[in-house]
Design an enzyme around this catalytic site. Structure first.
Site, PDB file in Angstrom:
ATOM      1  N   ASN A  10     -33.551  25.566  -9.007  1.00  0.00           N
ATOM      2  CA  ASN A  10     -32.649  24.793  -8.150  1.00  0.00           C
ATOM      3  C   ASN A  10     -33.511  24.061  -7.123  1.00  0.00           C
ATOM      4  O   ASN A  10     -34.038  24.685  -6.207  1.00  0.00           O
ATOM      5  CB  ASN A  10     -31.663  25.750  -7.463  1.00  0.00           C
ATOM      6  N   LYS A  12     -32.586  21.925  -4.939  1.00  0.00           N
ATOM      7  CA  LYS A  12     -31.871  21.625  -3.684  1.00  0.00           C
ATOM      8  C   LYS A  12     -32.130  20.166  -3.292  1.00  0.00           C
ATOM      9  O   LYS A  12     -32.190  19.304  -4.164  1.00  0.00           O
ATOM     10  CB  LYS A  12     -32.300  22.599  -2.583  1.00  0.00           C
ATOM     11  N   HIS A  93     -22.955  27.663  -4.876  1.00  0.00           N
ATOM     12  CA  HIS A  93     -24.216  28.123  -4.277  1.00  0.00           C
ATOM     13  C   HIS A  93     -23.957  28.520  -2.819  1.00  0.00           C
ATOM     14  O   HIS A  93     -23.111  27.913  -2.148  1.00  0.00           O
ATOM     15  CB  HIS A  93     -25.282  27.017  -4.349  1.00  0.00           C
ATOM     16  N   GLU A  95     -25.436  27.886  -0.199  1.00  0.00           N
ATOM     17  CA  GLU A  95     -25.568  26.792   0.774  1.00  0.00           C
ATOM     18  C   GLU A  95     -24.314  25.911   0.763  1.00  0.00           C
ATOM     19  O   GLU A  95     -23.913  25.371   1.800  1.00  0.00           O
ATOM     20  CB  GLU A  95     -26.840  25.978   0.466  1.00  0.00           C
ATOM     21  N   GLU A 165     -26.882  36.133  -6.180  1.00  0.00           N
ATOM     22  CA  GLU A 165     -27.881  35.742  -5.196  1.00  0.00           C
ATOM     23  C   GLU A 165     -27.535  36.350  -3.842  1.00  0.00           C
ATOM     24  O   GLU A 165     -26.694  35.805  -3.105  1.00  0.00           O
ATOM     25  CB  GLU A 165     -27.906  34.215  -5.060  1.00  0.00           C
ATOM     26  N   GLY A 171     -34.492  32.032   0.078  1.00  0.00           N
ATOM     27  CA  GLY A 171     -35.392  31.242   0.912  1.00  0.00           C
ATOM     28  C   GLY A 171     -36.009  32.021   2.059  1.00  0.00           C
ATOM     29  O   GLY A 171     -36.592  31.446   2.969  1.00  0.00           O
ATOM     30  N   SER A 209     -35.635  34.498  -3.671  1.00  0.00           N
ATOM     31  CA  SER A 209     -37.087  34.647  -3.519  1.00  0.00           C
ATOM     32  C   SER A 209     -37.784  35.185  -4.776  1.00  0.00           C
ATOM     33  O   SER A 209     -38.705  35.994  -4.677  1.00  0.00           O
ATOM     34  CB  SER A 209     -37.413  35.503  -2.295  1.00  0.00           C
TER      35      SER A 209
HETATM   36  C1  PEP Z   1     -31.691  29.427  -4.581  1.00  0.00           C
HETATM   37  O1  PEP Z   1     -31.742  28.377  -3.999  1.00  0.00           O
HETATM   38  O2  PEP Z   1     -30.756  29.626  -5.371  1.00  0.00           O
HETATM   39  C2  PEP Z   1     -32.734  30.424  -4.329  1.00  0.00           C
HETATM   40  C3  PEP Z   1     -32.604  31.595  -4.895  1.00  0.00           C
HETATM   41  O3  PEP Z   1     -33.777  30.065  -3.511  1.00  0.00           O
HETATM   42  P1  PEP Z   1     -35.174  30.869  -3.282  1.00  0.00           P
HETATM   43  O4  PEP Z   1     -35.703  31.197  -4.664  1.00  0.00           O
HETATM   44  O5  PEP Z   1     -36.050  29.927  -2.556  1.00  0.00           O
HETATM   45  O6  PEP Z   1     -34.851  32.099  -2.530  1.00  0.00           O
END
Ligand code: PEP
Length: 251
Positions: A10, A12, A93, A95, A165, A171, A209
């Site tokens: 992803n 973003k 997501h 966000e 997630e 992040g 992460s």
């Molecule tokens: C994501 O944006 O779905 C995500 C898991 O980000 P990161 O891997 O940076 O934690």
């Protein structure tokens, strides 16, 4: 138990069109995939058209999709605009939920729209740090599964990819331990078992992460069928390393 994976990046709000093209070409050169590993990228909308046919090894998805076809919805993206450009759409997501205030009822409408237009939805769910600390993780996950999948037929639920997630791991550099992730993935599988036959056929990805250093242990968990990766999907070395690790386990 099948050992097949979806490894999804992803991006973003990162990468220009030129950067996206360069990345996909380089990744295509670098990776070898087998038929048990699917590689997927969710680029910004602006890059989709230019990269959609650059690689047979890399599928492209959209980071969002609105539930109306057209009209006065400034800044939104219509299923008609994405048709024939992408096969996958990311929905819900954290966000989108957190910054853009999307509700489970919006997400349910988006899932239904995605299915109507024959996209493969990737539904993101997960708890906040506060909810985890309060012991509300399972309650939160159940609420999201029930509300986001409300009114869907069994066959429709079976075509959805779920991404667990934990919001506290996105992040932040902080990853759920493999055992923590497996516990929630196992719980999601149980919830799906109440809705469909053979819930083991549904892909449940872990996100938060994920990096080369932790991907082997995470992907080795029995209910983890892949990863949704933010930060580490922006660099060829880390993304390709995770793909390579998944191919080894999938053999
Ligand atoms: C994501 O944006 O779905 C995500 C898991 O980000 P990161 O891997 O940076 O934690």
């Amino acid at each position: 138990m099948k050992r097949e994976f979806i490894i999804a990046g992803n991006w973003k709000m990162n990468k220009t069109v030129e950067e996206s093209i360069d990345f996909v070409k380089e990744l295509d050169n670098k990776i070898e995939v087998n038929d048990r590993v699917k590689v997927l990228i969710f680029p910004p909308f602006t890059s989709i058209y230019s990269i959609r046919n650059l690689s047979d090894k890399i599928k492209i998805g959209s980071q969002n999709l609105f539930y109306e076809e057209k009209g006065a919805y400034t800044g939104e993206i219509s299923p008609l605009m994405l048709k024939n450009l992408v096969d996958y759409v990311l929905i819900g997501h954290s966000e989108r939920r957190g910054i853009f205030k999307e509700l489970d009822s919006d997400i349910n409408k988006k899932i239904k729209t995605a299915l109507k237009y024959k996209f493969n939805p990737v539904l993101c769910i997960g708890e906040t740090l506060e909810q985890r600390k309060e012991g509300e993780t399972f309650e939160r996950i159940k609420k999201q599964i029930d509300e986001d999948l409300k009114g869907l037929k069994e066959q429709e639920i079976k075509s959805i990819i779920i991404a667990y997630e934990p919001i506290w791991a996105i992040g932040t550099g902080e990853t759920a331990t493999p055992a923590q992730a497996q516990e929630v993935h196992g719980f999601i599988r149980e919830l799906l078992n109440e809705k469909v036959e053979n819930p083991e056929d549904i892909f449940i990805l872990y996100g938060g992460s994920v990096k080369p250093e932790n991907s082997f242990d995470l992907l080795s968990q029995k209910d983890i069928n892949g990863a949704l990766i933010g930060g580490a999907s922006l660099k060829i070395d880390s993304f390709s390393a995770i793909i390579e690790i998944s191919c080894k386990i999938a053999k």
